[in-house]
Design a protein around this motif. Structure first.
Motif, PDB file in Angstrom:
ATOM      1  N   ASP A  84       0.811  -1.226   0.000  1.00 43.96           N
ATOM      2  CA  ASP A  84       0.000   0.000   0.000  1.00 43.96           C
ATOM      3  C   ASP A  84       0.844   1.276   0.000  1.00 43.96           C
ATOM      4  O   ASP A  84       0.313   2.370  -0.074  1.00 43.96           O
ATOM      5  N   HIS A  85       2.167   1.118   0.062  1.00 42.62           N
ATOM      6  CA  HIS A  85       3.056   2.287   0.033  1.00 42.62           C
ATOM      7  C   HIS A  85       3.828   2.392  -1.282  1.00 42.62           C
ATOM      8  O   HIS A  85       4.591   3.318  -1.488  1.00 42.62           O
ATOM      9  N   ASP A 125       4.776   3.550   8.763  1.00 42.83           N
ATOM     10  CA  ASP A 125       3.697   2.952   9.556  1.00 42.83           C
ATOM     11  C   ASP A 125       3.973   2.968  11.052  1.00 42.83           C
ATOM     12  O   ASP A 125       3.911   1.931  11.731  1.00 42.83           O
ATOM     13  N   HIS A 142      -0.817   6.114   7.917  1.00 44.61           N
ATOM     14  CA  HIS A 142      -2.273   5.945   7.953  1.00 44.61           C
ATOM     15  C   HIS A 142      -2.876   6.906   8.977  1.00 44.61           C
ATOM     16  O   HIS A 142      -2.386   7.003  10.094  1.00 44.61           O
TER      17      HIS A 142
END
Ligand SMILES: [Zn+2]
Length: 242
Positions: free
Chosen positions: A52-53, A149, A189
């Motif tokens: 997701d990065h 994260d 996030h």
């Protein structure tokens, strides 16, 4: 998805995109949105090799992706893993993409180390523990810390595959003085935080790691993060340490 953040940094006439949004419409809109604000990225950087990065090239296919050395090693250890994870989540959320993810040209960056952006320096600090790889980007001249994260207001510390409690603690200790020196901390996030907000989350996360190390099955979670999903993450953390 997961309140995923991408951060554009600019110094002089150079700009860089750190991490990426997830949904195809976000990725498609991103170059125009950034250009409208005077940002035209010359480079992409991902804080770590979780799928997701890594999606910056779907928005900027012509740019090379910069990754810390540990992330490049991780990609070599698990070839195709990011693409598989992306497909799995796309299927789960019924997301169709115009093209599959190709990481293309990857540029290996030194961690710890620094890279240039315009006439400024971007500091790259090791940030492992969530995974085996990871870096935090400190743009000291504008007071912005991109923590990857860590220090999320929506997610408790997550020990994923390759991560460890000890490394996670060391990363929080390394991040503390960076947060002190920053005005804004942007986690991978959730919403960005002021220095004080980020320091509060850091304290909560240290408390959570203490509870995790004790093996508490029902620890007190930070008020804003006491949800069923975060309890599920806690159970998975316990399994990984047990
Ligand atoms: Zn993430």
């Amino acid at each position: 998805m997961w309140q995923t953040n991408a951060v554009a940094l600019r110094a002089g006439d150079e700009a860089m995109l750190v991490d990426s949004p997830y949904f195809p419409d976000e990725l498609e809109a991103l170059p125009g949105v950034l250009a409208g604000a005077g940002f035209e990225p010359d480079a992409l950087l991902a804080t770590h090799a979780d799928f997701d990065h890594l999606l910056g090239r779907l928005a900027f296919p012509g740019l090379a992706l910069g990754l810390g050395e540990p992330s490049v090693e991780r990609l070599h250890r698990e070839p195709g893993a990011a693409q598989r994870e992306l497909r799995r989540h796309d299927e789960q959320w019924y997301v169709a993409r115009p093209a599959p993810l190709a990481l293309g040209q990857v540029q290996t960056l030194p961690v710890p180390g620094s890279i240039e952006l315009g006439r400024e320096g971007l500091e790259l600090h090791p940030a492992d523990g969530h995974t085996a790889d990871g870096l935090a980007v400190m743009a000291r001249w504008c007071g912005v810390l991109c923590a990857g994260d860590y220090l999320s207001g929506v997610e408790i510390p997550m020990i994923s595959e390759g991560g460890s409690l000890r490394d996670y603690r060391a990363t929080l200790a390394r991040l503390a003085p960076l947060v002190e020196a920053a005005e804004t901390m942007v986690p991978g996030h959730g919403t960005p935080h002021t220095r004080d907000g980020a320091l509060r989350i850091l304290d909560e996360d240290v408390d959570y790691l203490d509870a995790l190390e004790r093996g508490d099955e029902r620890p007190t979670l930070p008020k804003d993060r006491d949800t069923r999903e975060q309890r599920r993450i806690h159970e998975s953390n316990l399994r990984r340490l047990g």
